[in-house]
Design an enzyme around this catalytic site. Structure first.
Site, mmCIF file in Angstrom:
data_model
loop_
_atom_site.group_PDB
_atom_site.id
_atom_site.type_symbol
_atom_site.label_atom_id
_atom_site.label_comp_id
_atom_site.label_asym_id
_atom_site.label_seq_id
_atom_site.Cartn_x
_atom_site.Cartn_y
_atom_site.Cartn_z
ATOM 1 C CB THR A 16 -0.930 -0.005 1.229
ATOM 2 O OG1 THR A 16 -1.858 -1.069 1.106
ATOM 3 C CG2 THR A 16 -1.695 1.307 1.354
ATOM 4 C CB SER A 65 2.539 -7.826 1.648
ATOM 5 O OG SER A 65 1.245 -7.710 2.211
ATOM 6 C CB THR A 99 -0.110 -3.639 6.275
ATOM 7 O OG1 THR A 99 -1.327 -3.666 5.513
ATOM 8 C CG2 THR A 99 0.475 -2.236 6.256
#
Length: 335
Positions: A16, A65, A99
């Site tokens: 992000t 991720s 994250t």
């Protein structure tokens, strides 16, 4: 008086914090459609970061991720070692990361890196193009922490929302809120505050990089370890499937305080009889799984207060050294 800025490498993996959304209100669907900015592009977008350190941008990955796994951890470990070895007087390394799996990457590096430079993993909850984005300030604070004398010797750190967290202890605790990263049992280490000061109030006591027994340099793969979730009525099917798929260890995200259903117990005992390492963690997200006598008798390892995803990381690394449950238990007690 001339002040020499710290020298910090900025390694990008995507996430992000590097996502370019469709517009300023694209705060939730950007993950499906956005492109990812490289580290040098982030520095152009947030020129204030260059005032905190001499930045050495390193292009590495530009993905979400969810696409980062054990092979990428090994490559990232090599990238950090390469940057530190290649760049003279490197005080710190900042790694931008999505994250969703940030805590797993950070903990892996916390167990494997052999560098003295401070390593900080940073992400954001809102893309840099979004209204009220946290990306720019998180990046600036991560660079400040990576170059700060106060942050030396704390192991790999995680920085979001002005908070300095230990890689071992921090977890993502909310899907959307800016204060998502929490160290549930023990709390943060300190703050990166607007005056530029990095204020540290406590230090981790568990073993961490660089003084660990795990060295993965030169490795191209890690042992397969899977996580199985316990729930009312769980029958052990997932455990047997993972063993069939070649799992060297099974981490049970057990019912708190470290128990599983009778059918799961049967499947775990079968796995252990077949030489598979069994680690009992907890799905609760807080508190220790205690090394009860029954667990020891069965050859099971208690995960202490590591959550299931981090217990998996340690189990993978433990298996690069030994498959003896007593020795693996010693590692869980120390790390």
């Amino acid at each position: 008086m001339t002040t020499t800025l710290p020298r910090v490498a900025l390694i990008g993996t995507g996430g992000t914090i590097s996502s370019i959304g469709r517009d300023s209100l694209d705060l939730w669907e950007y993950m499906d459609t956005s492109r990812k900015a490289e580290p040098d592009e982030l520095l152009e977008r947030f020129p204030e970061v260059a005032g905190a350190a001499e930045i050495v941008p390193v292009r590495y990955r530009a993905v979400g991720s969810t696409a980062i796994g054990p092979a990428d951890w090994l490559a990232l470990d090599a990238a950090v070692h390469g940057a530190v070895g290649r760049e003279a007087r490197l005080d710190g390394v900042v790694i931008t990361h999505g994250t969703a799996t940030l805590e797993e990457t950070a903990y892996f590096l916390n167990l494997t890196l052999k560098v003295d430079a401070t390593v900080v993993v940073v992400g954001s909850q809102r893309p840099p193009t979004g209204l009220s984005s946290d990306a720019g300030l998180n990046l600036l604070n991560a660079v400040r922490v990576a170059g700060a004398r106060e942050a030396r010797g704390l192991g790999v750190l995680v920085l979001l929302n002005d908070e300095v967290q230990a890689a071992r202890e921090v977890t993502k605790a909310s899907t959307l809120r800016l204060e998502t990263f929490r160290s549930q049992d023990l709390g943060m280490l300190g703050y990166a505050d607007p005056d530029g000061r990095v204020a540290i109030y406590r230090r981790p006591t568990r073993r961490h990089a660089p003084a660990t027994e795990f060295d993965v340099r030169g490795r191209t793969e890690l042992p397969r370890v899977d996580v199985t979730a316990s729930y009312a009525g769980a029958d052990g099917t997932a455990i047997r499937a993972f063993v069939t798929a070649g799992a060297r260890a099974i981490v049970s995200a057990s019912l708190a305080p470290g128990v599983v259903t009778p059918a799961e117990t049967e499947a775990l005992l079968e796995a252990r009889a077949g030489g598979v390492l069994v680690v009992i963690s907890s799905r609760a997200g807080s508190g220790r799984v205690l090394p009860r006598a029954l667990l020891r008798e069965r050859g099971f390892v208690a995960a202490d207060n590591l959550n299931p995803q981090k217990a998996r990381v340690l189990a993978m690394l433990a298996l690069t050294r030994t498959d003896d449950p007593a020795e693996v238990q010693r590692m869980f007690d120390e790390y």
